[in-house]
Design an enzyme around this catalytic site. Structure first.
Site, mmCIF file in Angstrom:
data_model
loop_
_atom_site.group_PDB
_atom_site.id
_atom_site.type_symbol
_atom_site.label_atom_id
_atom_site.label_comp_id
_atom_site.label_asym_id
_atom_site.label_seq_id
_atom_site.Cartn_x
_atom_site.Cartn_y
_atom_site.Cartn_z
ATOM 1 N N HIS A 56 40.934 37.462 38.473
ATOM 2 C CA HIS A 56 41.717 37.565 37.244
ATOM 3 C C HIS A 56 42.835 38.586 37.428
ATOM 4 O O HIS A 56 42.839 39.662 36.846
ATOM 5 C CB HIS A 56 40.815 37.948 36.065
ATOM 6 C CG HIS A 56 39.870 36.878 35.671
ATOM 7 N ND1 HIS A 56 38.666 36.691 36.312
ATOM 8 C CD2 HIS A 56 39.944 35.911 34.713
ATOM 9 C CE1 HIS A 56 38.022 35.668 35.759
ATOM 10 N NE2 HIS A 56 38.779 35.178 34.788
ATOM 11 N N SER A 62 36.733 32.736 38.925
ATOM 12 C CA SER A 62 36.113 32.914 37.612
ATOM 13 C C SER A 62 34.809 32.117 37.558
ATOM 14 O O SER A 62 33.961 32.261 38.429
ATOM 15 C CB SER A 62 37.090 32.519 36.495
ATOM 16 O OG SER A 62 36.615 32.942 35.230
ATOM 17 N N GLU A 74 35.193 40.787 41.271
ATOM 18 C CA GLU A 74 36.265 40.932 40.283
ATOM 19 C C GLU A 74 35.665 40.635 38.920
ATOM 20 O O GLU A 74 34.637 39.965 38.816
ATOM 21 C CB GLU A 74 37.440 40.002 40.601
ATOM 22 C CG GLU A 74 37.119 38.514 40.608
ATOM 23 C CD GLU A 74 37.275 37.854 39.255
ATOM 24 O OE1 GLU A 74 37.933 38.452 38.366
ATOM 25 O OE2 GLU A 74 36.752 36.753 39.064
#
Length: 328
Positions: free
Chosen positions: A298, A108, A231
């Site tokens: 995620h 992230s 992602e």
């Protein structure tokens, strides 16, 4: 490319908080116990240990640098992601990591740190679980996540062929309020190949929205010949289009070898279909093999991908294979 020593039982694993603050002490304690259960000596950074909610970039960088310079620390796990990890990059001691390479793992917003260390220190970094979301899962870390972490960080052998998770979950249980039961798992959906071809190149990538924060800076790596992996935690396809456009304009896709896409997160099937179509168009434009639905970022569970080691992508054979060991 520098490769860190493998993680061994008894090694010190440090917990750093370079982005969002830790505000869930019960969840924190469970994550620490999970690492101890794997046989590691856990050193909790002062920001998480003290429950500091408004740490400055200087304080967050100082915590990381303390771990970078500590010869006993062999692995640094981010407590969680956030929004402001890029604020620490100018203050990090990359020379310390070159002198004493360590495993650094997260995803992230931690993508900024992984890419910066890979670019500035020439060190393999690890796109994988963080403490609170994954390691602190109740009643224990999901096996696919645990095994992927250990294979990448604790074994001096290549990951080899990757495989999709048999089960996954998107159930939301608020931490320290409702996360005292296992989340419901559903059958995995496997991968979808978006474009044919074969390619081999070092894995470079991370969170789609975060990579673009480094465009135009000295912290963005060279993506030439890379197996690019992406992602997203977005739920609005316009956010994805904007982020993909930025990376295209920054030249990230120009000379890539292959493209990997993680499964989207709590966004629904219409979003997933639109996401895959946008990535399919990019793969076709640059004529590289592409596959979607990987358990990256995620996603619960998730695979750990080491940045800087080679991966082979073969659409005809349906193979994504990591060719090099990430630790020594």
């Amino acid at each position: 490319m520098l490769v860190p020593p493998r993680l061994s039982k008894g090694n010190v694993v440090a917990i750093a908080t370079p982005s969002a603050p830790v505000v869930t002490p019960r969840r924190l304690a469970r994550g620490v116990e999970a690492l101890r259960g794997l046989g590691y000596d856990v050193r909790l950074g002062p920001l998480a240990a003290g429950g500091i909610r408004d740490a400055t970039p200087e304080e967050r960088a100082d915590e990381l640098n303390r771990f970078f310079r500590d010869p006993e620390v062999r692995c640094i796990v981010a407590s969680l992601g956030g929004l402001t990890g890029n604020a620490v990059l100018e203050r990090l001691d990359y020379e310390a990591l070159r002198a004493d390479p360590k495993i650094i793992i997260g995803y992230s917003d931690i993508t900024t740190i992984l890419l910066a260390v890979y670019r500035r220190a020439g060190l393999v970094t690890f796109h994988g679980p963080t403490l609170l979301p994954e390691l602190a899962e109740y009643p224990r870390m999901l096996p696919y996540t645990r095994d992927g972490f250990l294979r990448a960080a604790a074994s001096a052998r290549p990951l080899g062929p990757l495989a999709p998770a048999a089960e996954y979950t998107e159930e939301l249980l608020f931490w320290d309020e409702a996360d005292d039961r296992p989340r419901q798992l559903v059958p995995g959906t496997g991968w979808q190949w978006l474009h044919p071809g074969t390619g081999i190149g070092p894995l470079v990538g991370g969170n789609l929205e975060t990579i673009g924060l480094l465009a135009g800076t000295s912290y963005l790596p060279d993506f030439t010949g890379a197996t690019v992996f992406l992602e997203t935690c977005a739920t609005d396809i316009r956010v994805v289009e904007r982020a993909l456009t930025q990376l295209r304009m920054a030249g990230v896709f120009d000379r890539m070898a292959a493209l990997l896409l993680g499964r989207s997160f709590r966004a629904g099937q219409d979003f997933e279909t639109a996401l895959r179509q946008q990535v399919r168009e990019i793969a076709a434009r640059y004529d590289v093999p592409a596959v979607a639905g990987l358990d990256i970022g995620h996603s619960d569970p998730m695979v750990t991908l080491p940045l800087g080691v080679r991966a082979r992508v073969d659409a005809g054979a349906g193979v994504v294979e990591v060719l090099d060991a990430a630790v020594r």
